[in-house]
Design a protein around this motif. Structure first.
Motif, short mmCIF file in Angstrom:
data_model
loop_
_atom_site.label_atom_id
_atom_site.label_comp_id
_atom_site.label_asym_id
_atom_site.label_seq_id
_atom_site.Cartn_x
_atom_site.Cartn_y
_atom_site.Cartn_z
N UNK A 178 0.85 -1.19 0.00
CA UNK A 178 0.00 0.00 0.00
C UNK A 178 0.88 1.24 0.00
N UNK A 179 0.57 2.17 -0.87
CA UNK A 179 1.35 3.41 -0.96
C UNK A 179 0.38 4.57 -1.16
N UNK A 180 0.89 5.78 -1.08
CA UNK A 180 0.05 6.96 -1.28
C UNK A 180 0.39 7.61 -2.61
N UNK A 181 -0.65 8.16 -3.24
CA UNK A 181 -0.48 8.87 -4.50
C UNK A 181 -1.34 10.12 -4.47
N UNK A 182 -0.94 11.10 -5.25
CA UNK A 182 -1.61 12.40 -5.17
C UNK A 182 -2.03 12.88 -6.55
N UNK A 183 -3.13 13.61 -6.56
CA UNK A 183 -3.50 14.45 -7.69
C UNK A 183 -3.26 15.89 -7.24
N UNK A 184 -2.28 16.54 -7.87
CA UNK A 184 -1.80 17.82 -7.35
C UNK A 184 -1.85 18.92 -8.40
N UNK A 185 -2.05 20.13 -7.91
CA UNK A 185 -1.80 21.34 -8.69
C UNK A 185 -0.53 21.97 -8.14
N UNK A 186 0.39 22.31 -9.03
CA UNK A 186 1.67 22.88 -8.61
C UNK A 186 1.86 24.20 -9.34
N UNK A 187 2.27 25.22 -8.59
CA UNK A 187 2.57 26.52 -9.19
C UNK A 187 4.03 26.84 -8.93
N UNK A 188 4.72 27.23 -10.01
CA UNK A 188 6.14 27.60 -9.96
C UNK A 188 6.21 29.11 -10.19
N UNK A 189 6.77 29.85 -9.24
CA UNK A 189 6.83 31.31 -9.36
C UNK A 189 8.27 31.78 -9.28
#
Length: 319
Positions: A178-189
Protein backbone atom coordinates in the motif's frame (compact mmCIF):
# COMPACT_ATOMS: atom_id res chain seq x y z
CA UNK A 1 13.55 32.63 2.92
CA UNK A 2 12.81 33.28 6.54
CA UNK A 3 15.60 34.50 8.78
CA UNK A 4 15.75 31.01 10.34
CA UNK A 5 16.32 29.25 7.01
CA UNK A 6 12.80 27.81 6.89
CA UNK A 7 10.43 28.00 3.94
CA UNK A 8 7.84 30.68 4.79
CA UNK A 9 4.12 30.21 4.38
CA UNK A 10 2.64 31.44 1.09
CA UNK A 11 -0.51 30.76 -0.91
CA UNK A 12 -1.32 30.26 -4.59
CA UNK A 13 -2.57 33.82 -4.77
CA UNK A 14 0.73 35.05 -3.36
CA UNK A 15 2.62 33.22 -6.09
CA UNK A 16 0.33 34.54 -8.81
CA UNK A 17 1.54 38.02 -7.86
CA UNK A 18 5.11 37.03 -8.76
CA UNK A 19 6.93 38.51 -11.74
CA UNK A 20 6.59 35.20 -13.60
CA UNK A 21 4.67 32.02 -12.79
CA UNK A 22 3.75 28.71 -14.44
CA UNK A 23 1.20 26.13 -13.28
CA UNK A 24 0.90 22.39 -13.77
CA UNK A 25 -1.53 19.61 -12.82
CA UNK A 26 -0.27 16.10 -12.04
CA UNK A 27 -2.14 12.87 -11.37
CA UNK A 28 -1.27 9.61 -9.69
CA UNK A 29 2.21 10.46 -8.41
CA UNK A 30 3.84 9.74 -5.06
CA UNK A 31 4.14 13.23 -3.50
CA UNK A 32 7.32 12.42 -1.61
CA UNK A 33 9.04 11.19 -4.76
CA UNK A 34 7.80 14.26 -6.62
CA UNK A 35 9.17 16.53 -3.89
CA UNK A 36 12.59 14.86 -4.00
CA UNK A 37 12.70 14.95 -7.80
CA UNK A 38 11.71 18.62 -7.80
CA UNK A 39 14.51 19.45 -5.34
CA UNK A 40 17.09 17.65 -7.48
CA UNK A 41 15.91 19.38 -10.64
CA UNK A 42 16.10 22.84 -9.07
CA UNK A 43 19.65 22.11 -7.99
CA UNK A 44 20.61 21.09 -11.53
CA UNK A 45 20.12 24.54 -13.09
CA UNK A 46 23.49 25.97 -14.09
CA UNK A 47 24.93 29.36 -14.98
CA UNK A 48 28.50 29.98 -16.18
CA UNK A 49 29.36 26.28 -15.68
CA UNK A 50 28.32 26.39 -12.04
CA UNK A 51 25.18 25.34 -10.21
CA UNK A 52 22.86 28.30 -9.88
CA UNK A 53 20.44 27.60 -7.04
CA UNK A 54 20.58 26.55 -3.43
CA UNK A 55 17.34 24.89 -2.38
CA UNK A 56 15.43 25.19 0.88
CA UNK A 57 12.71 22.81 1.95
CA UNK A 58 12.53 19.67 4.03
CA UNK A 59 9.91 16.94 3.72
CA UNK A 60 9.55 16.70 7.48
CA UNK A 61 8.39 20.30 7.89
CA UNK A 62 7.61 21.67 4.41
CA UNK A 63 5.67 18.74 2.90
CA UNK A 64 2.50 18.17 4.89
CA UNK A 65 0.33 15.13 4.17
CA UNK A 66 -2.77 15.00 6.35
CA UNK A 67 -4.79 11.84 7.07
CA UNK A 68 -2.04 9.58 5.79
CA UNK A 69 -2.51 6.67 8.20
CA UNK A 70 -3.47 3.30 6.80
CA UNK A 71 -7.23 2.95 6.75
CA UNK A 72 -7.84 6.62 6.05
CA UNK A 73 -8.31 6.44 2.33
CA UNK A 74 -7.97 10.10 1.41
CA UNK A 75 -6.20 13.20 2.66
CA UNK A 76 -4.77 16.55 1.66
CA UNK A 77 -1.27 17.60 0.67
CA UNK A 78 0.54 20.90 0.85
CA UNK A 79 4.23 21.32 0.10
CA UNK A 80 6.60 24.24 -0.38
CA UNK A 81 10.11 24.58 -1.73
CA UNK A 82 12.35 27.56 -2.51
CA UNK A 83 15.49 27.92 -4.64
CA UNK A 84 17.75 30.97 -4.41
CA UNK A 85 20.75 31.99 -6.50
CA UNK A 86 23.81 33.78 -5.15
CA UNK A 87 23.85 37.58 -5.14
CA UNK A 88 25.33 39.03 -8.34
CA UNK A 89 26.44 42.60 -9.03
CA UNK A 90 24.20 44.33 -11.58
CA UNK A 91 25.25 47.99 -11.53
CA UNK A 92 25.26 51.17 -9.49
CA UNK A 93 22.58 53.36 -8.05
CA UNK A 94 23.06 57.10 -7.58
CA UNK A 95 22.60 59.18 -4.46
CA UNK A 96 22.82 62.92 -3.84
CA UNK A 97 24.63 63.60 -0.58
CA UNK A 98 26.69 66.18 1.31
CA UNK A 99 30.35 65.12 1.02
CA UNK A 100 31.43 67.75 3.56
CA UNK A 101 28.20 68.01 5.53
CA UNK A 102 29.71 66.86 8.85
CA UNK A 103 32.76 69.08 8.27
CA UNK A 104 30.54 72.07 7.58
CA UNK A 105 28.38 71.43 10.63
CA UNK A 106 31.47 71.22 12.84
CA UNK A 107 32.94 74.39 11.30
CA UNK A 108 29.70 76.27 11.95
CA UNK A 109 29.67 75.26 15.62
CA UNK A 110 33.34 76.18 16.07
CA UNK A 111 32.79 79.46 14.23
CA UNK A 112 29.83 80.37 16.42
CA UNK A 113 31.85 79.66 19.56
CA UNK A 114 34.73 81.81 18.31
CA UNK A 115 32.36 84.62 17.37
CA UNK A 116 30.74 84.56 20.81
CA UNK A 117 34.09 84.41 22.62
CA UNK A 118 35.48 87.21 20.46
CA UNK A 119 32.41 89.33 21.05
CA UNK A 120 32.46 88.84 24.80
CA UNK A 121 36.20 89.58 25.00
CA UNK A 122 35.89 92.39 22.46
CA UNK A 123 38.58 90.71 20.36
CA UNK A 124 37.41 91.51 16.86
CA UNK A 125 40.05 89.32 15.24
CA UNK A 126 38.75 86.21 17.00
CA UNK A 127 35.18 87.23 16.21
CA UNK A 128 36.10 87.76 12.55
CA UNK A 129 37.73 84.33 12.37
CA UNK A 130 34.55 82.88 13.86
CA UNK A 131 32.35 84.60 11.28
CA UNK A 132 34.57 83.35 8.44
CA UNK A 133 34.38 79.82 9.88
CA UNK A 134 30.58 80.03 10.00
CA UNK A 135 30.39 81.18 6.37
CA UNK A 136 32.84 78.53 5.20
CA UNK A 137 31.03 75.88 7.21
CA UNK A 138 27.71 76.91 5.73
CA UNK A 139 29.12 76.56 2.23
CA UNK A 140 30.52 73.10 2.99
CA UNK A 141 27.30 71.99 4.67
CA UNK A 142 25.07 73.05 1.78
CA UNK A 143 27.33 71.70 -0.97
CA UNK A 144 26.05 68.46 -2.57
CA UNK A 145 27.46 65.86 -4.93
CA UNK A 146 26.17 62.70 -6.57
CA UNK A 147 27.71 59.46 -5.37
CA UNK A 148 27.20 55.88 -6.50
CA UNK A 149 26.66 52.62 -4.65
CA UNK A 150 26.58 49.01 -5.92
CA UNK A 151 23.43 46.93 -6.27
CA UNK A 152 23.13 43.15 -6.45
CA UNK A 153 20.37 40.84 -7.65
CA UNK A 154 19.22 37.34 -6.76
CA UNK A 155 16.83 35.03 -8.63
CA UNK A 156 14.29 33.16 -6.51
CA UNK A 157 11.97 30.31 -7.47
CA UNK A 158 9.11 29.39 -5.12
CA UNK A 159 7.01 26.26 -5.54
CA UNK A 160 3.68 25.33 -3.96
CA UNK A 161 2.12 21.85 -4.20
CA UNK A 162 -1.53 21.40 -3.22
CA UNK A 163 -4.02 18.60 -3.81
CA UNK A 164 -5.47 15.34 -2.57
CA UNK A 165 -3.76 12.10 -1.65
CA UNK A 166 -5.19 8.61 -1.57
CA UNK A 167 -4.02 5.13 -0.73
CA UNK A 168 -3.40 2.75 -3.59
CA UNK A 169 -2.64 -0.96 -3.54
CA UNK A 170 0.32 -1.76 -5.76
CA UNK A 171 0.79 -5.33 -6.95
CA UNK A 172 4.34 -6.12 -7.95
CA UNK A 173 5.63 -9.45 -9.15
CA UNK A 174 6.71 -10.51 -5.66
CA UNK A 175 4.53 -8.51 -3.30
CA UNK A 176 1.46 -6.41 -2.74
CA UNK A 177 1.95 -3.11 -0.93
CA UNK A 178 0.00 0.00 0.00
CA UNK A 179 1.35 3.41 -0.96
CA UNK A 180 0.05 6.96 -1.28
CA UNK A 181 -0.48 8.87 -4.50
CA UNK A 182 -1.61 12.40 -5.17
CA UNK A 183 -3.50 14.45 -7.69
CA UNK A 184 -1.80 17.82 -7.35
CA UNK A 185 -1.80 21.34 -8.69
CA UNK A 186 1.67 22.88 -8.61
CA UNK A 187 2.57 26.52 -9.19
CA UNK A 188 6.14 27.60 -9.96
CA UNK A 189 6.83 31.31 -9.36
CA UNK A 190 9.99 33.25 -10.15
CA UNK A 191 11.24 36.66 -9.08
CA UNK A 192 14.42 38.71 -9.27
CA UNK A 193 15.25 40.54 -6.03
CA UNK A 194 17.64 43.48 -5.56
CA UNK A 195 19.69 44.60 -2.54
CA UNK A 196 22.25 47.26 -1.71
CA UNK A 197 25.67 45.57 -1.77
CA UNK A 198 27.52 46.23 1.48
CA UNK A 199 30.76 44.26 1.08
CA UNK A 200 32.51 47.09 -0.80
CA UNK A 201 31.58 49.89 1.59
CA UNK A 202 35.23 50.12 2.66
CA UNK A 203 35.90 51.84 -0.67
CA UNK A 204 33.33 54.60 -0.03
CA UNK A 205 34.00 57.86 1.76
CA UNK A 206 32.52 57.81 5.23
CA UNK A 207 30.16 60.68 4.41
CA UNK A 208 28.75 58.71 1.45
CA UNK A 209 28.31 55.67 3.70
CA UNK A 210 26.48 57.85 6.22
CA UNK A 211 24.17 59.19 3.51
CA UNK A 212 23.54 55.70 2.08
CA UNK A 213 22.65 54.33 5.51
CA UNK A 214 20.05 57.07 5.97
CA UNK A 215 18.71 56.59 2.44
CA UNK A 216 18.17 52.88 3.08
CA UNK A 217 16.26 53.86 6.22
CA UNK A 218 14.03 56.13 4.10
CA UNK A 219 13.36 53.33 1.62
CA UNK A 220 12.63 51.00 4.51
CA UNK A 221 10.22 53.50 6.07
CA UNK A 222 8.38 53.95 2.77
CA UNK A 223 7.58 50.22 2.72
CA UNK A 224 6.89 49.12 6.31
CA UNK A 225 4.03 50.06 8.61
CA UNK A 226 4.42 53.22 10.66
CA UNK A 227 5.08 51.36 13.92
CA UNK A 228 8.22 49.77 12.43
CA UNK A 229 9.79 52.85 10.87
CA UNK A 230 13.32 53.90 11.79
CA UNK A 231 14.58 57.31 12.81
CA UNK A 232 16.41 59.14 10.01
CA UNK A 233 18.73 61.69 11.57
CA UNK A 234 20.52 63.40 8.71
CA UNK A 235 19.76 67.03 9.53
CA UNK A 236 22.29 69.50 10.88
CA UNK A 237 22.77 67.78 14.23
CA UNK A 238 22.70 64.39 12.56
CA UNK A 239 25.66 65.42 10.41
CA UNK A 240 27.39 66.86 13.46
CA UNK A 241 26.85 63.64 15.42
CA UNK A 242 28.12 61.57 12.49
CA UNK A 243 31.67 62.31 13.65
CA UNK A 244 31.18 59.85 16.52
CA UNK A 245 30.33 56.87 14.26
CA UNK A 246 32.51 56.99 11.16
CA UNK A 247 33.55 53.33 11.01
CA UNK A 248 32.49 51.07 8.15
CA UNK A 249 30.84 48.71 10.61
CA UNK A 250 28.64 51.48 12.04
CA UNK A 251 27.28 52.18 8.56
CA UNK A 252 27.21 48.65 7.14
CA UNK A 253 25.46 46.92 10.04
CA UNK A 254 22.28 49.06 10.03
CA UNK A 255 21.88 48.51 6.26
CA UNK A 256 22.34 44.75 6.60
CA UNK A 257 19.92 44.63 9.53
CA UNK A 258 17.23 46.52 7.62
CA UNK A 259 17.59 44.35 4.53
CA UNK A 260 17.54 41.22 6.71
CA UNK A 261 14.14 42.31 8.08
CA UNK A 262 12.66 41.78 4.61
CA UNK A 263 13.56 38.06 4.66
CA UNK A 264 10.43 37.30 6.66
CA UNK A 265 8.10 38.90 4.10
CA UNK A 266 8.43 38.22 0.39
CA UNK A 267 5.96 41.01 -0.34
CA UNK A 268 8.22 43.54 1.40
CA UNK A 269 11.26 42.15 -0.42
CA UNK A 270 9.53 42.72 -3.75
CA UNK A 271 8.50 46.26 -2.76
CA UNK A 272 12.10 47.01 -1.75
CA UNK A 273 13.30 45.63 -5.09
CA UNK A 274 10.94 47.91 -7.01
CA UNK A 275 12.25 50.88 -5.02
CA UNK A 276 15.88 50.03 -5.80
CA UNK A 277 15.17 49.38 -9.48
CA UNK A 278 14.16 53.04 -9.79
CA UNK A 279 17.78 53.90 -8.95
CA UNK A 280 19.13 52.02 -11.98
CA UNK A 281 19.67 53.38 -15.46
CA UNK A 282 17.31 52.46 -18.27
CA UNK A 283 19.91 50.05 -19.68
CA UNK A 284 20.25 48.27 -16.35
CA UNK A 285 16.48 48.05 -15.96
CA UNK A 286 16.33 46.46 -19.42
CA UNK A 287 18.85 43.86 -18.24
CA UNK A 288 16.63 43.06 -15.27
CA UNK A 289 13.70 42.60 -17.66
CA UNK A 290 15.83 40.16 -19.66
CA UNK A 291 16.59 38.33 -16.42
CA UNK A 292 12.87 38.04 -15.74
CA UNK A 293 12.50 36.36 -19.13
CA UNK A 294 15.32 33.96 -18.28
CA UNK A 295 13.61 33.01 -15.03
CA UNK A 296 10.38 32.49 -16.96
CA UNK A 297 12.21 30.06 -19.27
CA UNK A 298 13.54 28.19 -16.24
CA UNK A 299 10.03 27.88 -14.83
CA UNK A 300 8.67 26.54 -18.11
CA UNK A 301 11.55 24.08 -18.39
CA UNK A 302 11.00 22.96 -14.81
CA UNK A 303 7.26 22.44 -15.33
CA UNK A 304 7.83 20.54 -18.59
CA UNK A 305 10.40 18.20 -17.05
CA UNK A 306 8.24 17.49 -14.03
CA UNK A 307 5.37 16.74 -16.42
CA UNK A 308 7.55 14.22 -18.26
CA UNK A 309 8.59 12.70 -14.93
CA UNK A 310 4.96 12.26 -13.82
CA UNK A 311 3.94 10.78 -17.18
CA UNK A 312 6.73 8.24 -16.79
CA UNK A 313 6.35 7.42 -13.10
CA UNK A 314 2.72 8.20 -12.29
CA UNK A 315 -0.23 5.83 -12.29
CA UNK A 316 -2.30 8.13 -14.52
CA UNK A 317 -1.42 10.50 -17.38
CA UNK A 318 -1.03 14.15 -16.36
CA UNK A 319 -3.74 16.59 -17.40
Amino acid sequence: MSSKGQVPDYSRQDLRKATRFVEGDYKGINPREFYRRLKRRLEEFQVANDFKYQTFGDQRQDLNILSENVGEKTGRIEGRQIAESDWELIGNGSLEYKPYGPHGALAIIIGLLLAVVGGLSQDMRVAAVGIVAVLAGGYMYLNTETGSFPLVRRDVIRVLMTGEVSERTIEDADETRTDIFANMSVIYAGDTLVNVYTNDMDDMSWTLRFALMNQVKRWYNSIVAEDYRKNVDDGFFGHLGAWTSRSVRNHRQPIENLQADFKNSFELREAYTETLLDELSADMQAQIDDQHDEVRSELEELADEMDVYVDREGLEPSA
